[in-house]
Design an enzyme around this catalytic site. Structure first.
Site, PDB file in Angstrom:
ATOM      1  N   GLU A 147      -6.992  -0.002  68.046  1.00 15.75           N
ATOM      2  CA  GLU A 147      -6.851  -1.463  68.100  1.00 15.75           C
ATOM      3  C   GLU A 147      -5.399  -1.922  68.130  1.00 15.75           C
ATOM      4  O   GLU A 147      -5.081  -2.974  68.683  1.00 15.75           O
ATOM      5  CB  GLU A 147      -7.571  -2.132  66.926  1.00 15.75           C
ATOM      6  CG  GLU A 147      -9.096  -2.114  67.018  1.00 15.75           C
ATOM      7  CD  GLU A 147      -9.709  -0.858  66.441  1.00 15.75           C
ATOM      8  OE1 GLU A 147      -8.973   0.108  66.122  1.00 15.75           O
ATOM      9  OE2 GLU A 147     -10.952  -0.827  66.308  1.00 15.75           O
ATOM     10  N   PHE A 198     -20.294  -4.281  54.134  1.00 17.81           N
ATOM     11  CA  PHE A 198     -19.813  -3.194  54.979  1.00 17.81           C
ATOM     12  C   PHE A 198     -18.822  -3.733  56.012  1.00 17.81           C
ATOM     13  O   PHE A 198     -19.091  -4.716  56.689  1.00 17.81           O
ATOM     14  CB  PHE A 198     -21.001  -2.527  55.683  1.00 17.81           C
ATOM     15  CG  PHE A 198     -20.581  -1.448  56.633  1.00 17.81           C
ATOM     16  CD1 PHE A 198     -19.937  -0.307  56.169  1.00 17.81           C
ATOM     17  CD2 PHE A 198     -20.797  -1.579  57.999  1.00 17.81           C
ATOM     18  CE1 PHE A 198     -19.525   0.692  57.043  1.00 17.81           C
ATOM     19  CE2 PHE A 198     -20.387  -0.583  58.876  1.00 17.81           C
ATOM     20  CZ  PHE A 198     -19.749   0.549  58.398  1.00 17.81           C
ATOM     21  N   GLN A 199     -17.673  -3.107  56.080  1.00 15.02           N
ATOM     22  CA  GLN A 199     -16.600  -3.497  57.007  1.00 15.02           C
ATOM     23  C   GLN A 199     -16.145  -4.942  56.833  1.00 15.02           C
ATOM     24  O   GLN A 199     -15.757  -5.601  57.790  1.00 15.02           O
ATOM     25  CB  GLN A 199     -16.988  -3.194  58.458  1.00 15.02           C
ATOM     26  CG  GLN A 199     -17.172  -1.685  58.669  1.00 15.02           C
ATOM     27  CD  GLN A 199     -17.196  -1.274  60.117  1.00 15.02           C
ATOM     28  OE1 GLN A 199     -17.656  -2.014  60.968  1.00 15.02           O
ATOM     29  NE2 GLN A 199     -16.725  -0.061  60.388  1.00 15.02           N
ATOM     30  N   LYS A 227     -20.550 -12.628  62.324  1.00 16.70           N
ATOM     31  CA  LYS A 227     -21.548 -12.161  63.288  1.00 16.70           C
ATOM     32  C   LYS A 227     -22.668 -13.182  63.500  1.00 16.70           C
ATOM     33  O   LYS A 227     -23.099 -13.414  64.628  1.00 16.70           O
ATOM     34  CB  LYS A 227     -22.136 -10.831  62.828  1.00 16.70           C
ATOM     35  CG  LYS A 227     -23.029 -10.210  63.880  1.00 16.70           C
ATOM     36  CD  LYS A 227     -23.362  -8.767  63.594  1.00 16.70           C
ATOM     37  CE  LYS A 227     -24.124  -8.169  64.775  1.00 16.70           C
ATOM     38  NZ  LYS A 227     -24.502  -6.779  64.527  1.00 16.70           N
ATOM     39  N   MET A 229      17.687   7.426  65.852  1.00 16.88           N
ATOM     40  CA  MET A 229      18.332   6.270  65.231  1.00 16.88           C
ATOM     41  C   MET A 229      18.501   6.502  63.729  1.00 16.88           C
ATOM     42  O   MET A 229      19.515   6.120  63.135  1.00 16.88           O
ATOM     43  CB  MET A 229      17.494   5.007  65.506  1.00 16.88           C
ATOM     44  CG  MET A 229      18.122   3.729  65.036  1.00 16.88           C
ATOM     45  SD  MET A 229      19.751   3.474  65.736  1.00 16.88           S
ATOM     46  CE  MET A 229      19.393   2.476  67.173  1.00 16.88           C
TER      47      MET A 229
HETATM   48  C1  FAD Z   1      16.778  -0.780  66.566  1.00 23.08           C
HETATM   49  C2  FAD Z   1      17.063  -2.221  66.851  1.00 23.08           C
HETATM   50  C3  FAD Z   1      18.348  -2.638  67.092  1.00 23.08           C
HETATM   51  C4  FAD Z   1      18.633  -3.960  67.423  1.00 23.08           C
HETATM   52  N1  FAD Z   1      19.908  -4.298  67.768  1.00 23.08           N
HETATM   53  C5  FAD Z   1      20.144  -5.522  68.303  1.00 23.08           C
HETATM   54  C6  FAD Z   1      21.409  -5.859  68.869  1.00 23.08           C
HETATM   55  O1  FAD Z   1      22.349  -5.077  68.866  1.00 23.08           O
HETATM   56  N2  FAD Z   1      21.560  -7.076  69.421  1.00 23.08           N
HETATM   57  C7  FAD Z   1      20.536  -7.992  69.462  1.00 23.08           C
HETATM   58  O2  FAD Z   1      20.714  -9.068  70.029  1.00 23.08           O
HETATM   59  N3  FAD Z   1      19.344  -7.717  68.906  1.00 23.08           N
HETATM   60  C8  FAD Z   1      19.123  -6.500  68.351  1.00 23.08           C
HETATM   61  N4  FAD Z   1      17.874  -6.213  67.847  1.00 23.08           N
HETATM   62  C9  FAD Z   1      16.826  -7.255  67.893  1.00 23.08           C
HETATM   63  C10 FAD Z   1      16.885  -8.199  66.704  1.00 23.08           C
HETATM   64  O3  FAD Z   1      16.279  -7.591  65.604  1.00 23.08           O
HETATM   65  C11 FAD Z   1      16.176  -9.535  67.028  1.00 23.08           C
HETATM   66  O4  FAD Z   1      14.852  -9.295  67.387  1.00 23.08           O
HETATM   67  C12 FAD Z   1      16.801 -10.306  68.174  1.00 23.08           C
HETATM   68  O5  FAD Z   1      18.206 -10.278  68.102  1.00 23.08           O
HETATM   69  C13 FAD Z   1      16.332 -11.754  68.159  1.00 23.08           C
HETATM   70  O6  FAD Z   1      16.596 -12.341  69.381  1.00 23.08           O
HETATM   71  P1  FAD Z   1      16.764 -13.904  69.563  1.00 23.08           P
HETATM   72  O7  FAD Z   1      17.812 -14.433  68.654  1.00 23.08           O
HETATM   73  O8  FAD Z   1      16.920 -14.125  70.995  1.00 23.08           O
HETATM   74  O9  FAD Z   1      15.432 -14.530  68.976  1.00 23.08           O
HETATM   75  P2  FAD Z   1      13.888 -14.422  69.331  1.00 23.08           P
HETATM   76  O10 FAD Z   1      13.236 -13.621  68.284  1.00 23.08           O
HETATM   77  O11 FAD Z   1      13.641 -14.099  70.736  1.00 23.08           O
HETATM   78  O12 FAD Z   1      13.493 -15.923  69.011  1.00 23.08           O
HETATM   79  C14 FAD Z   1      13.560 -16.902  69.963  1.00 23.08           C
HETATM   80  C15 FAD Z   1      14.117 -18.197  69.397  1.00 23.08           C
HETATM   81  O13 FAD Z   1      13.964 -19.175  70.419  1.00 23.08           O
HETATM   82  C16 FAD Z   1      13.178 -20.237  69.950  1.00 23.08           C
HETATM   83  N5  FAD Z   1      12.321 -20.701  71.027  1.00 23.08           N
HETATM   84  C17 FAD Z   1      11.161 -20.188  71.466  1.00 23.08           C
HETATM   85  N6  FAD Z   1      10.669 -20.911  72.485  1.00 23.08           N
HETATM   86  C18 FAD Z   1      11.547 -21.905  72.699  1.00 23.08           C
HETATM   87  C19 FAD Z   1      11.591 -23.000  73.611  1.00 23.08           C
HETATM   88  N7  FAD Z   1      10.644 -23.207  74.526  1.00 23.08           N
HETATM   89  N8  FAD Z   1      12.634 -23.854  73.538  1.00 23.08           N
HETATM   90  C20 FAD Z   1      13.610 -23.674  72.601  1.00 23.08           C
HETATM   91  N9  FAD Z   1      13.612 -22.665  71.722  1.00 23.08           N
HETATM   92  C21 FAD Z   1      12.594 -21.786  71.771  1.00 23.08           C
HETATM   93  C22 FAD Z   1      12.407 -19.720  68.770  1.00 23.08           C
HETATM   94  O14 FAD Z   1      12.065 -20.773  67.881  1.00 23.08           O
HETATM   95  C23 FAD Z   1      13.372 -18.700  68.177  1.00 23.08           C
HETATM   96  O15 FAD Z   1      14.261 -19.304  67.264  1.00 23.08           O
HETATM   97  C24 FAD Z   1      17.591  -4.903  67.459  1.00 23.08           C
HETATM   98  C25 FAD Z   1      16.284  -4.503  67.157  1.00 23.08           C
HETATM   99  C26 FAD Z   1      16.010  -3.177  66.875  1.00 23.08           C
HETATM  100  C27 FAD Z   1      14.607  -2.777  66.613  1.00 23.08           C
HETATM  101  C1  TPP Z   2       6.458   2.171  62.853  1.00 23.42           C
HETATM  102  C2  TPP Z   2       7.871   2.479  62.515  1.00 23.42           C
HETATM  103  N1  TPP Z   2       8.167   3.398  61.565  1.00 23.42           N
HETATM  104  C3  TPP Z   2       9.447   3.679  61.276  1.00 23.42           C
HETATM  105  C4  TPP Z   2      10.476   3.039  61.915  1.00 23.42           C
HETATM  106  C5  TPP Z   2      11.938   3.371  61.578  1.00 23.42           C
HETATM  107  N2  TPP Z   2      12.614   3.951  62.746  1.00 23.42           N
HETATM  108  C6  TPP Z   2      13.399   3.245  63.557  1.00 23.42           C
HETATM  109  S1  TPP Z   2      14.016   4.093  64.836  1.00 23.42           S
HETATM  110  C7  TPP Z   2      13.252   5.505  64.313  1.00 23.42           C
HETATM  111  C8  TPP Z   2      13.391   6.780  65.088  1.00 23.42           C
HETATM  112  C9  TPP Z   2      12.743   6.752  66.410  1.00 23.42           C
HETATM  113  O1  TPP Z   2      12.742   8.036  66.950  1.00 23.42           O
HETATM  114  P1  TPP Z   2      12.489   8.283  68.498  1.00 23.42           P
HETATM  115  O2  TPP Z   2      11.303   7.517  68.936  1.00 23.42           O
HETATM  116  O3  TPP Z   2      12.492   9.736  68.770  1.00 23.42           O
HETATM  117  O4  TPP Z   2      13.730   7.569  69.161  1.00 23.42           O
HETATM  118  P2  TPP Z   2      15.282   7.983  69.183  1.00 23.42           P
HETATM  119  O5  TPP Z   2      15.959   7.149  68.151  1.00 23.42           O
HETATM  120  O6  TPP Z   2      15.381   9.440  68.900  1.00 23.42           O
HETATM  121  O7  TPP Z   2      15.718   7.631  70.551  1.00 23.42           O
HETATM  122  C10 TPP Z   2      12.532   5.264  63.135  1.00 23.42           C
HETATM  123  C11 TPP Z   2      11.800   6.286  62.382  1.00 23.42           C
HETATM  124  C12 TPP Z   2      10.123   2.063  62.866  1.00 23.42           C
HETATM  125  N3  TPP Z   2      11.033   1.343  63.517  1.00 23.42           N
HETATM  126  N4  TPP Z   2       8.816   1.823  63.162  1.00 23.42           N
END
Ligand code: FAD
Ligand code: TPP
Ligand code: MG
Lengths: 163, 572
Positions: free
Chosen positions: B52, B114-115, B164, B482
């Site tokens: 799911e 159940f469930q 249901k 990472m």
């Molecule tokens: C491993 C990892 C590393 C990351 N590193 C980075 C990084 O280096 N740099 C980076 O940028 N991010 C990074 N992120 C992502 C980060 O965590 C955020 O998800 C991201 O930066 C949020 O993007 P955003 O500010 O564009 O907001 P979003 O989450 O895209 O939010 C959108 C915003 O726009 C608004 N909005 C929506 N619709 C409308 C509309 N119609 N009109 C006006 N406003 C609207 C919402 O209210 C909200 O405030 C990383 C994520 C991971 C998992």
């Molecule tokens: C569901 C979930 N569990 C744990 C994490 C923490 N986490 C972030 S990056 C990462 C490693 C990912 O490994 P891989 O998919 O091999 O990518 P790589 O960084 O090696 O490119 C982990 C464990 C996460 N983001 N999501």
């Protein structure tokens, strides 16, 4: 700073838990919360007493407004308002305490609702500070039980919260 | 007289009325009546996933990669709890979608049946809104509300929980054409006075900077943003969620910003005098520590549909609440009608500074390791070449995700599908499924890691059943890269549980599911292999790239630091 928020929301199952869930999920404080339906039974009115910096209160207000079932939010502490809370206190009222408790109830304009030969149950209304003051004024040892409703608030004069 | 239908028929009719093409789901006791009606109709197709979580991710990607809305259908109890990760993922990135869950019959609710689980309670913190429908008479209106709430204002997932017995009961069916709710009226039109102030600030800026995010993509406002940025002549950066909102090939684009953003984008954020935030939320991965981010005198303008996004982490000088598309259009109109134009001399000096930052070439890397091992960045670049930069790219979470964002420049929105806010490993394959079904003619590639890909690997079976010809680019570094990178930098090289041992033979695994598998071990083979895989238009190809396991993501801002405190590759 202490704030009193008045919230008008749809009287629907689950609406209350959304508000409470919001406060716990985002780490906001609830000092007290009281809620009941309004004259229009499809709508509830909630009074939340909270505290936090201006930034936090601004976020609380915005986050409350974001809840789909919330119709309006007003920070009563932004203007003139009236605040009332109800407290029921059961106190020991035997021997020398008996007259003393009656006197204290009178001073605080409380009403004695229930009497036994050992106890009084006193009803007090007022703002939350007054109720705190009553508790502080009587000897802690005589208090058997207290229950408070939490504050309800309303704006003064033309300040009206309605849709 | 409106016709009488059962609850199950009503659900199916409502979905059809919303012009939904695909429902992603998995059956079970509580939704059997609904499945029976799905069996009898031909208005939409049902996609049977293998878990799911993947149903929700696929529906989410369907929304992200198109202007249509994704729908997921799961049974009560374990069906719903499996879906929660998917729902929370969509919620964090503000993705519109509708999830329908079965529930035990109304008379059994609260009996530990159940469930049974408290679906509304479990999902409450990770949905925009949810409903429990207790009476079949409320069903059609509730379905309409769900689609309306999901797609308007700040979008988000909405869940409808249906017991249901409600799917068995009958009532007259009429699908409302539109809906109004006294408690839900998002402000969508920006305040003209504020918009005017913003325009004046931007036209008078000496060092303007534009920072745009997911809001531009969600609102399909890329053309408006692009036009305005070009009128203003300012540098423009995108968040991870905003990539493609402004064309990466435009000379005004300075790359992604944030924790793994470019040197030039992060420096420009700090040193500008007017910062214009467009549908972006000053996330902690973007600006780092708000204390370090603060600059005396810098003015900030912020457009967002959600008032609670504004001044949440950073104080803003000119807040504008409204749909970015409309606000940007109004700004363009104001500038066109006015006399004032940006200050060319100041802009020239500002660009000299920006170009100086760019000359650091912070994304440069050695194309092949000395021992001939494949560099992951080079794989992403080769993929860009092999797809003409026009593929839909999904990713999982980790180093590979950052390399995809850094080395596959996007010129168009809705081409980059990833989990930013929740950072959910496992989204890659189901995201590619949803994106491919929404865009049957597009090349869809999933850039993943050997860790993430195993979190929804069962969906290779779904891909076989529905002939989804995605290309899986597994950047196999034999480690949770990472995590390993953080352990190398901040935990004294103690690699606690970040080494992926006992990996499967991915080629055989792909073949076992009926797909094509390829293993690529030499740097020289990368691009040819990619071209060969892309030629297999109607096959899923799982490409296992054995990459240099020591490679790290640069630039990097350590947690709690400010934007100008980046670690660059050459510094190590
Ligand atoms: C491993 C990892 C590393 C990351 N590193 C980075 C990084 O280096 N740099 C980076 O940028 N991010 C990074 N992120 C992502 C980060 O965590 C955020 O998800 C991201 O930066 C949020 O993007 P955003 O500010 O564009 O907001 P979003 O989450 O895209 O939010 C959108 C915003 O726009 C608004 N909005 C929506 N619709 C409308 C509309 N119609 N009109 C006006 N406003 C609207 C919402 O209210 C909200 O405030 C990383 C994520 C991971 C998992
Ligand atoms: C569901 C979930 N569990 C744990 C994490 C923490 N986490 C972030 S990056 C990462 C490693 C990912 O490994 P891989 O998919 O091999 O990518 P790589 O960084 O090696 O490119 C982990 C464990 C996460 N983001 N999501
Ligand atoms: Mg890995």
């Amino acid at each position: 700073m202490r704030h009193i928020l008045s919230v008008l929301l749809e009287n629907e199952a689950g609406a209350l838990s959304r508000v409470v869930g919001l406060f716990s999920a985002r780490g906001y404080n609830i000092d007290s919360l009281s809620v009941a339906t309004t004259e229009d039974t499809t709508m509830s009115r909630m009074t939340i007493v909270t505290h936090g910096s201006d930034d936090v209160i601004e976020q609380i207000t915005k986050q409350l407004n974001k809840l789909i079932e919330v119709v309006k939010v007003v920070d009563l502490t932004d203007g003139n308002h009236i605040e009332r809370e109800l407290m029921l206190v059961k106190v020991r009222a035997a021997g020398k305490d008996r007259d003393e408790m009656k006197r204290m109830a009178d001073i605080f304009r409380g009403r004695i609702l229930d009497v036994t030969d050992k106890s009084y149950t006193i009803e007090l209304t007022g703002d939350s500070h007054k109720l705190d003051a009553f508790i502080a004024a009587i000897e802690p040892g005589v208090i058997l039980e207290t229950v408070r409703t939490g504050a309800s608030g309303i704006g003064r004069g033309e300040r009206i919260l309605k849709i | 007289m409106a016709e009488k239908l059962t609850g199950a028929e009503i659900v199916v009719r409502c979905i059809a009325e919303e012009n939904v093409d695909f429902v992603f789901g998995y059956p079970g006791g509580a939704v059997l009546n609904i499945y029976d009606e799905i069996f009898k109709q031909d208005k939409f197709k049902h996609v049977l996933v293998r878990h799911e979580q993947a149903a929700v991710h696929a529906a989410d990607a369907y929304s992200r990669s198109s202007t249509k809305i994704g729908v997921a259908l799961v049974t009560s109890g374990p069906g719903l709890t499996n879906a929660v990760t998917g729902i929370a993922t969509a919620y964090m990135d503000s993705i519109p979608m509708v999830i329908i869950s079965g529930q035990v019959p109304t008379h059994a609710i609260g009996q530990d049946a159940f469930q049974e689980c408290d679906t509304v309670g479990i999902t409450r913190p990770c949905v925009k809104h949810n409903f429990l429908v207790k009476d079949v008479k409320d069903l059609a209106v509730t379905m309409k509300k769900a689609f309306y709430i999901a797609t308007t204002g700040r979008p988000g997932p909405v869940l409808v929980d249906i017991p249901k017995d409600v799917t068995q009961h009958t009532c007259a069916f009429e699908y409302p054409k539109s809906i109004t709710m006294r408690s839900y009226n998002p402000t969508i039109k920006g305040h003209s006075g504020q918009i005017k102030k913003a325009v004046e600030l931007l036209l008078n800026a000496k060092r303007p900077m534009i920072y745009s995010g997911g809001g531009v993509v969600l609102n399909d406002a890329a053309p408006q943003l692009t036009k305005l940025v070009r009128m203003l002549g300012a540098p423009c950066t995108n968040t991870l969620m905003g990539l493609g909102g402004f064309p990466a090939s435009d000379p005004q684009f300075v790359g992604m910003l944030g924790m793994h953003g470019t040197y030039e984008a992060n420096m420009a954020m700090q040193e500008c005098d007017v910062l214009f935030a467009v549908g972006a939320r000053f996330d902690d991965r973007v600006i780092g520590n708000p204390g370090h981010f603060f600059r005396e005198g810098r003015k900030i303008i912020h457009i967002d549909i959600d008032p609670s996004s504004i001044s949440k982490r950073v104080k803003v000088d000119v807040p504008i609440v409204g749909y970015v598309k409309d606000v940007l259009e109004e700004m363009i109109g104001m500038i066109e009608q006015g006399e004032k134009r940006p200050d060319v001399a100041s802009l020239k000096a500002w660009w000299t500074t920006v170009k100086d930052w760019q000359s650091k070439k912070c994304l440069a890397f050695k194309p092949a390791a000395a021992d001939g091992k494949i560099k992951p960045q080079a794989v992403v670049q080769a993929l860009w070449n092999a797809t003409g930069g026009d593929a839909i790219i999904t990713s999982d979470v980790g180093q590979h995700q950052m390399w995809a964002a850094q080395y596959y420049p996007f010129d168009k929105p809705r081409k980059w599908i990833n989990s930013g806010g929740l950072g959910t490993m496992g989204v890659g394959i189901p995201y590619a499924m949803g994106a491919q079904l929404a865009n049957p003619d597009a090349t869809v590639a999933c850039i993943t890691g050997e860790g993430s890909v195993q979190m929804c690997i069962q969906e290779l079976s779904t891909c076989k059943q529905y002939h989804i010809p995605m290309k899986i680019i597994n950047l196999n570094n034999r480690s949770l890269g990472m995590v390993r990178q953080w352990q190398e930098f901040f935990y004294g090289n103690r690699y606690a549980e970040s080494y992926m041992d006992a990996l499967p033979d991915f080629v055989k695994l792909a073949e076992a599911y009926g797909h094509v598998g390829m293993k690529i071990e030499k740097a020289g083979d990368v691009e040819a292999a990619l071209r060969e895989a892309i030629k297999l238009k109607d096959r899923l190809v799982f490409m296992d790239f054995i990459t240099d396991e020591t490679e790290n993501v640069f630039p990097m801002i350590p947690g709690g630091k400010g934007l100008s405190e980046m670690i660059l590759a050459e510094e190590l």
